[in-house]
Each structure stands twice: as structure tokens, then as C-alpha cells.
Design a protein around this motif. Structure first.
Motif, PDB file in Angstrom:
ATOM      1  N   ARG A  83     -35.602  32.099  -9.557  1.00 24.57           N
ATOM      2  CA  ARG A  83     -35.829  33.246 -10.445  1.00 24.57           C
ATOM      3  C   ARG A  83     -36.947  32.937 -11.436  1.00 24.57           C
ATOM      4  O   ARG A  83     -37.730  33.824 -11.793  1.00 24.57           O
ATOM      5  CB  ARG A  83     -34.532  33.606 -11.174  1.00 24.57           C
ATOM      6  CG  ARG A  83     -34.674  34.806 -12.099  1.00 24.57           C
ATOM      7  CD  ARG A  83     -33.366  35.256 -12.708  1.00 24.57           C
ATOM      8  NE  ARG A  83     -33.627  36.202 -13.786  1.00 24.57           N
ATOM      9  CZ  ARG A  83     -32.830  37.199 -14.107  1.00 24.57           C
ATOM     10  NH1 ARG A  83     -31.700  37.391 -13.448  1.00 24.57           N
ATOM     11  NH2 ARG A  83     -33.138  37.996 -15.101  1.00 24.57           N
ATOM     12  N   PHE A  89     -38.477  39.170 -13.198  1.00 23.17           N
ATOM     13  CA  PHE A  89     -37.086  38.850 -13.525  1.00 23.17           C
ATOM     14  C   PHE A  89     -36.966  37.886 -14.700  1.00 23.17           C
ATOM     15  O   PHE A  89     -35.894  37.748 -15.268  1.00 23.17           O
ATOM     16  CB  PHE A  89     -36.365  38.295 -12.301  1.00 23.17           C
ATOM     17  CG  PHE A  89     -36.387  39.245 -11.131  1.00 23.17           C
ATOM     18  CD1 PHE A  89     -36.009  40.573 -11.291  1.00 23.17           C
ATOM     19  CD2 PHE A  89     -36.803  38.825  -9.889  1.00 23.17           C
ATOM     20  CE1 PHE A  89     -36.032  41.461 -10.221  1.00 23.17           C
ATOM     21  CE2 PHE A  89     -36.832  39.707  -8.816  1.00 23.17           C
ATOM     22  CZ  PHE A  89     -36.449  41.026  -8.977  1.00 23.17           C
ATOM     23  N   ARG A  97     -30.199  38.677 -17.478  1.00 22.97           N
ATOM     24  CA  ARG A  97     -29.965  37.259 -17.206  1.00 22.97           C
ATOM     25  C   ARG A  97     -28.501  37.007 -17.565  1.00 22.97           C
ATOM     26  O   ARG A  97     -28.095  37.216 -18.700  1.00 22.97           O
ATOM     27  CB  ARG A  97     -30.887  36.403 -18.063  1.00 22.97           C
ATOM     28  CG  ARG A  97     -30.691  34.915 -17.876  1.00 22.97           C
ATOM     29  CD  ARG A  97     -31.618  34.128 -18.785  1.00 22.97           C
ATOM     30  NE  ARG A  97     -33.004  34.298 -18.423  1.00 22.97           N
ATOM     31  CZ  ARG A  97     -33.635  33.561 -17.509  1.00 22.97           C
ATOM     32  NH1 ARG A  97     -32.989  32.616 -16.874  1.00 22.97           N
ATOM     33  NH2 ARG A  97     -34.903  33.762 -17.242  1.00 22.97           N
ATOM     34  N   THR A 105     -33.343  33.752  -6.489  1.00 20.41           N
ATOM     35  CA  THR A 105     -33.274  35.203  -6.361  1.00 20.41           C
ATOM     36  C   THR A 105     -33.732  35.656  -4.977  1.00 20.41           C
ATOM     37  O   THR A 105     -34.729  35.160  -4.464  1.00 20.41           O
ATOM     38  CB  THR A 105     -34.170  35.868  -7.427  1.00 20.41           C
ATOM     39  OG1 THR A 105     -33.651  35.547  -8.714  1.00 20.41           O
ATOM     40  CG2 THR A 105     -34.211  37.366  -7.272  1.00 20.41           C
ATOM     41  N   TRP A 107     -35.052  39.107  -3.405  1.00 19.63           N
ATOM     42  CA  TRP A 107     -35.510  40.387  -3.940  1.00 19.63           C
ATOM     43  C   TRP A 107     -36.107  41.328  -2.907  1.00 19.63           C
ATOM     44  O   TRP A 107     -36.372  42.488  -3.209  1.00 19.63           O
ATOM     45  CB  TRP A 107     -36.518  40.165  -5.069  1.00 19.63           C
ATOM     46  CG  TRP A 107     -37.867  39.687  -4.626  1.00 19.63           C
ATOM     47  CD1 TRP A 107     -38.956  40.473  -4.344  1.00 19.63           C
ATOM     48  CD2 TRP A 107     -38.278  38.342  -4.394  1.00 19.63           C
ATOM     49  NE1 TRP A 107     -40.008  39.682  -3.956  1.00 19.63           N
ATOM     50  CE2 TRP A 107     -39.619  38.365  -3.981  1.00 19.63           C
ATOM     51  CE3 TRP A 107     -37.629  37.108  -4.499  1.00 19.63           C
ATOM     52  CZ2 TRP A 107     -40.330  37.211  -3.677  1.00 19.63           C
ATOM     53  CZ3 TRP A 107     -38.340  35.959  -4.196  1.00 19.63           C
ATOM     54  CH2 TRP A 107     -39.668  36.010  -3.792  1.00 19.63           C
ATOM     55  N   GLU A 141     -28.882  34.931  -6.591  1.00 23.86           N
ATOM     56  CA  GLU A 141     -28.642  36.306  -7.009  1.00 23.86           C
ATOM     57  C   GLU A 141     -29.468  37.272  -6.174  1.00 23.86           C
ATOM     58  O   GLU A 141     -30.496  36.915  -5.611  1.00 23.86           O
ATOM     59  CB  GLU A 141     -29.080  36.520  -8.467  1.00 23.86           C
ATOM     60  CG  GLU A 141     -28.286  35.781  -9.481  1.00 23.86           C
ATOM     61  CD  GLU A 141     -28.790  36.034 -10.891  1.00 23.86           C
ATOM     62  OE1 GLU A 141     -28.031  35.683 -11.809  1.00 23.86           O
ATOM     63  OE2 GLU A 141     -29.915  36.563 -11.092  1.00 23.86           O
ATOM     64  N   TYR A 143     -30.327  41.864  -6.324  1.00 20.61           N
ATOM     65  CA  TYR A 143     -30.215  43.054  -7.161  1.00 20.61           C
ATOM     66  C   TYR A 143     -30.260  44.315  -6.291  1.00 20.61           C
ATOM     67  O   TYR A 143     -31.156  45.147  -6.415  1.00 20.61           O
ATOM     68  CB  TYR A 143     -31.323  43.052  -8.222  1.00 20.61           C
ATOM     69  CG  TYR A 143     -31.539  41.663  -8.790  1.00 20.61           C
ATOM     70  CD1 TYR A 143     -30.534  41.038  -9.530  1.00 20.61           C
ATOM     71  CD2 TYR A 143     -32.704  40.955  -8.534  1.00 20.61           C
ATOM     72  CE1 TYR A 143     -30.708  39.745 -10.026  1.00 20.61           C
ATOM     73  CE2 TYR A 143     -32.884  39.668  -9.030  1.00 20.61           C
ATOM     74  CZ  TYR A 143     -31.887  39.069  -9.767  1.00 20.61           C
ATOM     75  OH  TYR A 143     -32.059  37.792 -10.240  1.00 20.61           O
ATOM     76  N   LEU A 187     -26.303  43.467 -10.167  1.00 17.36           N
ATOM     77  CA  LEU A 187     -26.609  42.046 -10.025  1.00 17.36           C
ATOM     78  C   LEU A 187     -25.459  41.402  -9.253  1.00 17.36           C
ATOM     79  O   LEU A 187     -24.326  41.396  -9.706  1.00 17.36           O
ATOM     80  CB  LEU A 187     -26.784  41.397 -11.392  1.00 17.36           C
ATOM     81  CG  LEU A 187     -27.353  39.981 -11.415  1.00 17.36           C
ATOM     82  CD1 LEU A 187     -28.024  39.708 -12.759  1.00 17.36           C
ATOM     83  CD2 LEU A 187     -26.309  38.915 -11.142  1.00 17.36           C
ATOM     84  N   ARG A 189     -24.057  37.902  -7.298  1.00 10.46           N
ATOM     85  CA  ARG A 189     -24.292  36.458  -7.379  1.00 10.46           C
ATOM     86  C   ARG A 189     -23.328  35.699  -6.480  1.00 10.46           C
ATOM     87  O   ARG A 189     -22.194  36.111  -6.283  1.00 10.46           O
ATOM     88  CB  ARG A 189     -24.132  35.974  -8.813  1.00 10.46           C
ATOM     89  CG  ARG A 189     -24.491  34.489  -8.950  1.00 10.46           C
ATOM     90  CD  ARG A 189     -24.246  33.975 -10.341  1.00 10.46           C
ATOM     91  NE  ARG A 189     -25.439  34.130 -11.165  1.00 10.46           N
ATOM     92  CZ  ARG A 189     -25.615  33.450 -12.284  1.00 10.46           C
ATOM     93  NH1 ARG A 189     -24.708  32.604 -12.743  1.00 10.46           N
ATOM     94  NH2 ARG A 189     -26.702  33.632 -12.997  1.00 10.46           N
TER      95      ARG A 189
END
Length: 195
Positions: A83, A89, A97, A105, A107, A141, A143, A187, A189
Motif C-alpha cells: 500500500r 491510498f 487506513r 493492496t 486494486w 487489502e 477495496y 475495505l 482485509r
């Protein structure tokens, strides 16, 4: 897993280009740089400079993503990196965060036409998890949109869906201030090790 997953290294740049390049080389397409670079740097890159920037990233210590193969054919791309390497981000306000862990991440997903609906995105997400784990990430993570089963426009589906991430063991960690194709993004994770 029916698909082989490999890091997007310099030796595989032509396959990266096959998935990310526009049909018109003078079109200023994203090339998976929009979230990575500061806005001014991203906007300053010409259409012809964008692939060279990605080629440079593919030659770096941490590849900018991973690729999925069906036999010898490249069928998918997934942007995955720490990230901290992604300006949007680390400096943006819409994706929160959760804590100070040095998370990785996911994405962006890209699946070639003719290969959609075969589990390529799921294989890419699994490969991203393994790539992050192998690189020592404590967590990863994403999104995605929380579309609750509704159809997502193919152009905007690049962020993935909540169910895609849930099927890979991710859990919701926070709401975000971001929306894609009219759907809120959440988000998600997955812890990879005790940190």
C-alpha cells in the motif's frame, strides 16, 4: 487451480502490455498507474510514456502485479503491491487506513475477453494473496464494490466485488468514502501472519 500465476516481471512485459495497452497506442489509458502515481506525475505521462513507466516497474524489485495464464496464453492481470507504494491510498482520504501495518493492496483486475466467467479473477486474487504472503506482508487489502449481487458495469468491475474477496477469505474491515458504478466500496482485509 486451472490457471498458472506469475509475477509481472520484465520478462513478461509483453504479456502485461497485451492486457493493459489500449488498441490505439496514442490513447492515454490508465496502464494501472492512476492509483500508483501522484496525480500530476500520472497526468504528465503521455500515452507513449505510460508503457515505458510500467516496463520500468516490471524491472523493479517488487513487480507491479501478477499475471494469470491458461497454458501459454495470458488471460488476466491483477495489480498488487505494498500500500505504501500507491499514492492514492497513502495520500487519499476516501479509502481509510485501518492501522499502521505495512499491508499490501489489490486494486485492479483485468480479464481478457473470451476468458471471463471462468474463475480467472478468483485465481488472480488467490495468486495476489500468495504473492503478498511470500513477500512478507502481514495482511492484504482490497477495496471492492459492495454490489450485493447486482450487475456491475464491466468497465468499473476492475476493483472486484465484495463476494469475490469474501470467497477468498477476506472480511470487511471498514467502510470507505469511495463509490464505483454507483456502488459503495468497502475495505476488505485478510491477515497473512501474526505481526
Amino acid at each position: 487451480m486451472p490457471f498458472a500465476i506469475h509475477p509481472a516481471t520484465s520478462e513478461r512485459f509483453d504479456d502485461v502490455a497485451l492486457l493493459l495497452a489500449p488498441r490505439n497506442p496514442d490513447s492515454p489509458t490508465c496502464w494501472c498507474l492512476t492509483y500508483r502515481l501522484p496525480p500530476k506525475e500520472n497526468q504528465a505521462l503521455t500515452a507513449r510514456e505510460r508503457p515505458e513507466k510500467v516496463r520500468e516497474l516490471c524491472s523493479g524489485h517488487i513487480p507491479p502485479g501478477i499475471l494469470a495464464y491458461d497454458g501459454a496464453d495470458v488471460v488476466g492481470w491483477c495489480g498488487v503491491a505494498p500500500r505504501s507504494d500507491l499514492h492514492a491510498f497513502t495520500h487519499g482520504t476516501r479509502i481509510p487506513r485501518v492501522d499502521d501495518l505495512p499491508v499490501w493492496t489489490v486494486w485492479c483486475f483485468r480479464v481478457r475477453g473470451g476468458h471471463r466467467g471462468r474463475g480467472v479473477a478468483q485465481a488472480l486474487l488467490g495468486g495476489a494473496v500468495e504473492h503478498a504472503r511470500h513477500s512478507g506482508a502481514p495482511a492484504i487489502e482490497g477495496y471492492p464494490v459492495d454490489n450485493r449481487g447486482a450487475r456491475v458495469n464491466a468497465t468499473m468491475a476492475y476493483v472486484g466485488t465484495r463476494s469475490l474477496f469474501e470467497n477468498a477469505g477476506f472480511t470487511k474491515a471498514a467502510d470507505t468514502g469511495s463509490v464505483s458504478d454507483g456502488f459503495p466500496r468497502v475495505l476488505m482485509r485478510l491477515a497473512l501472519e501474526q505481526y
